[in-house]
Write a protein that holds these residues in place. Structure first.
Motif, PDB file in Angstrom:
ATOM      1  N   ARG A 158      13.418  44.423  53.745  1.00  0.00           N
ATOM      2  CA  ARG A 158      14.643  44.720  53.301  1.00  0.00           C
ATOM      3  C   ARG A 158      15.039  44.182  51.880  1.00  0.00           C
ATOM      4  O   ARG A 158      14.789  43.474  51.674  1.00  0.00           O
ATOM      5  N   LYS A 159      15.547  44.733  51.694  1.00  0.00           N
ATOM      6  CA  LYS A 159      16.602  44.497  50.441  1.00  0.00           C
ATOM      7  C   LYS A 159      17.597  45.419  49.385  1.00  0.00           C
ATOM      8  O   LYS A 159      17.509  46.778  50.298  1.00  0.00           O
ATOM      9  N   THR A 160      18.718  44.700  48.906  1.00  0.00           N
ATOM     10  CA  THR A 160      19.619  45.401  48.191  1.00  0.00           C
ATOM     11  C   THR A 160      19.483  45.190  46.386  1.00  0.00           C
ATOM     12  O   THR A 160      18.595  44.860  46.203  1.00  0.00           O
ATOM     13  N   LEU A 161      19.273  46.969  46.361  1.00  0.00           N
ATOM     14  CA  LEU A 161      19.791  47.602  45.020  1.00  0.00           C
ATOM     15  C   LEU A 161      20.669  47.673  44.375  1.00  0.00           C
ATOM     16  O   LEU A 161      21.336  48.766  45.193  1.00  0.00           O
ATOM     17  N   TYR A 162      20.357  47.349  43.309  1.00  0.00           N
ATOM     18  CA  TYR A 162      22.084  47.537  42.759  1.00  0.00           C
ATOM     19  C   TYR A 162      21.680  48.579  41.792  1.00  0.00           C
ATOM     20  O   TYR A 162      20.791  48.229  40.594  1.00  0.00           O
ATOM     21  N   VAL A 163      22.349  49.530  41.300  1.00  0.00           N
ATOM     22  CA  VAL A 163      22.070  50.582  40.189  1.00  0.00           C
ATOM     23  C   VAL A 163      23.118  51.060  39.423  1.00  0.00           C
ATOM     24  O   VAL A 163      24.109  51.134  40.055  1.00  0.00           O
ATOM     25  N   TRP A 164      23.314  50.716  37.869  1.00  0.00           N
ATOM     26  CA  TRP A 164      24.591  51.342  36.836  1.00  0.00           C
ATOM     27  C   TRP A 164      23.352  52.406  36.678  1.00  0.00           C
ATOM     28  O   TRP A 164      21.847  52.674  36.073  1.00  0.00           O
ATOM     29  N   THR A 200      26.125  50.999  42.376  1.00  0.00           N
ATOM     30  CA  THR A 200      25.908  52.228  42.863  1.00  0.00           C
ATOM     31  C   THR A 200      24.709  50.853  43.711  1.00  0.00           C
ATOM     32  O   THR A 200      23.721  50.704  43.429  1.00  0.00           O
ATOM     33  N   VAL A 201      24.999  51.108  45.153  1.00  0.00           N
ATOM     34  CA  VAL A 201      24.432  50.082  46.155  1.00  0.00           C
ATOM     35  C   VAL A 201      23.891  50.628  47.247  1.00  0.00           C
ATOM     36  O   VAL A 201      23.702  51.302  48.103  1.00  0.00           O
ATOM     37  N   PHE A 202      21.721  50.185  47.350  1.00  0.00           N
ATOM     38  CA  PHE A 202      21.206  51.072  48.479  1.00  0.00           C
ATOM     39  C   PHE A 202      20.653  49.999  49.212  1.00  0.00           C
ATOM     40  O   PHE A 202      20.256  48.756  48.187  1.00  0.00           O
ATOM     41  N   HIS A 203      20.736  49.974  49.963  1.00  0.00           N
ATOM     42  CA  HIS A 203      20.968  48.364  51.151  1.00  0.00           C
ATOM     43  C   HIS A 203      19.000  49.032  51.263  1.00  0.00           C
ATOM     44  O   HIS A 203      19.448  49.879  52.873  1.00  0.00           O
ATOM     45  N   SER A 216      17.931  53.070  33.700  1.00  0.00           N
ATOM     46  CA  SER A 216      19.259  52.885  34.497  1.00  0.00           C
ATOM     47  C   SER A 216      19.128  51.177  34.914  1.00  0.00           C
ATOM     48  O   SER A 216      18.141  51.223  35.562  1.00  0.00           O
ATOM     49  N   PRO A 217      20.404  50.514  33.988  1.00  0.00           N
ATOM     50  CA  PRO A 217      19.821  49.250  34.702  1.00  0.00           C
ATOM     51  C   PRO A 217      19.853  48.525  36.127  1.00  0.00           C
ATOM     52  O   PRO A 217      20.135  49.866  36.977  1.00  0.00           O
ATOM     53  N   HIS A 218      18.894  47.855  36.512  1.00  0.00           N
ATOM     54  CA  HIS A 218      19.020  47.550  38.451  1.00  0.00           C
ATOM     55  C   HIS A 218      18.838  46.172  37.993  1.00  0.00           C
ATOM     56  O   HIS A 218      18.523  45.367  37.393  1.00  0.00           O
ATOM     57  N   MET A 219      19.256  46.200  39.464  1.00  0.00           N
ATOM     58  CA  MET A 219      19.010  44.193  39.179  1.00  0.00           C
ATOM     59  C   MET A 219      18.686  44.903  41.494  1.00  0.00           C
ATOM     60  O   MET A 219      19.170  44.965  42.042  1.00  0.00           O
ATOM     61  N   VAL A 220      17.635  43.639  41.534  1.00  0.00           N
ATOM     62  CA  VAL A 220      16.884  43.643  43.125  1.00  0.00           C
ATOM     63  C   VAL A 220      17.585  42.416  43.981  1.00  0.00           C
ATOM     64  O   VAL A 220      16.386  41.541  43.396  1.00  0.00           O
ATOM     65  N   GLU A 221      18.085  42.112  45.243  1.00  0.00           N
ATOM     66  CA  GLU A 221      17.881  41.057  46.130  1.00  0.00           C
ATOM     67  C   GLU A 221      17.275  41.256  47.264  1.00  0.00           C
ATOM     68  O   GLU A 221      17.973  42.199  48.535  1.00  0.00           O
ATOM     69  N   ASN A 222      16.384  40.690  46.962  1.00  0.00           N
ATOM     70  CA  ASN A 222      15.537  40.722  48.903  1.00  0.00           C
ATOM     71  C   ASN A 222      16.458  40.290  49.312  1.00  0.00           C
ATOM     72  O   ASN A 222      16.739  38.962  49.635  1.00  0.00           O
TER      73      ASN A 222
END
Length: 304
Positions: A158-164, A200-203, A216-222
């Protein structure tokens, strides 16, 4: 559901907008090529060709993406890292998996399935690629953006994806996008914790994914366990036009001219596109005439 909707990726194709962030689902979690033993072997093959990118879990959202491997090195081999990914404290990307004969079939299987639905609204799919991310618990993919349209699919963990939004000039300025398209530098892109509120946050769990438009800028936290994620990327006529215009605007800035944002002046955009496209086409023609391989983003597959 339309008859030509993807066999392996699903979303609301009737309302698909290629320039809008969207949730997606997929049927790849059990695919034999995405299981860890097969990924270890792929990692060995790609590492021998310099197609592995990795950094330690010391990287943060604000670590400059281009420099993360140098700033926070993971000194273990691809095989050692992947075989012990739960304890490796590492982030690893297997780059351009379409250059591997076996994995090109997977890229083709997925993108061929969704191409009819995409072509209706965003024709010209080319420069197709695949990228597999194998990540230790709590490791981070630093804040960045990419040129391609991107379907990112969670296979395990599982991870959390942040996208702008690609038009969010707070997350990424117009100047940052101009420079990126001109020379693939991300040095004008800067992380700030307050940006989380704009994302926009995707779990993401296995079977889930997201679609991200170009830049689209993005960052991911595992999450708390190791994970496997795969991205399928491509260019289209619209991404090529957008990229060329941003690069042209960066050239204007170099000449001391500050242009309006891409899309704000259709007439200027049309003139710049025609002029710069003509120059690029002329260089490609010259390379072919000299017997050299043309360097083009219209190639069927991304060039490693």
């Amino acid at each position: 559901m339309n008859a030509d909707v993807a066999r392996l990726i699903d979303l609301d194709w009737d309302h698909f907008d290629p320039w809008r962030i969207q949730h997606a689902r997929h049927r790849l979690a059990e695919h034999p090529l995405l299981q860890l033993p097969q990924l270890v072997e792929l990692g060995k093959r790609l590492e021998a060709r310099g197609r592995v990118r990795t950094h330690s879990d010391d990287a943060t959202p604000g670590t400059p993406f281009n420099n993360a491997p140098r700033l926070h090195p993971n000194v273990k081999s691809a095989a050692s890292t992947l075989q012990d990914i739960e304890q490796a404290k590492a982030w690893m990307s297997l780059l351009n998996v379409q250059t591997d004969d076996t994995y090109r079939t997977l890229v083709d299987e997925v993108l061929d399935g969704i191409r009819p639905a995409i072509d209706r609204v965003d024709p010209g799919m080319s420069y197709r690629g695949g990228w597999i991310f194998i990540t230790s618990p709590n490791a981070v993919t630093p804040f960045h953006f990419d040129k391609e349209h991107n379907f990112i699919m969670q296979v395990s963990g599982r991870k959390t994806l942040y996208v702008w939004d690609h038009r969010d000039t707070v997350a990424a300025s117009e100047e940052a996008r101009d420079r990126f398209h001109a020379c693939h530098e991300r040095d004008r892109l800067h992380w700030d914790e307050s940006l989380r509120e704009r994302a926009t946050v995707f779990h993401l769990e296995p079977g889930q994914g997201a679609y991200m438009p170009s830049t689209s800028p993005h960052m991911v936290e595992n999450g708390d366990n190791a994970s496997v994620t795969i991205s399928f990327t491509y260019y289209t006529d619209s991404t090529r036009r957008d990229s060329l215009l941003h690069a042209a605007h960066e050239r204007l800035r170099h000449w001391g001219v500050t242009p309006p944002a891409v899309g704000r002046s259709p007439m200027l955009d049309a003139l710049l596109h025609a002029g710069f496209r003509s120059g690029i086409d002329s260089r490609e023609w010259l390379r072919r005439t000299l017997g050299k391989q043309p360097s083009t983003d219209r190639a069927a597959y991304a060039v490693a």
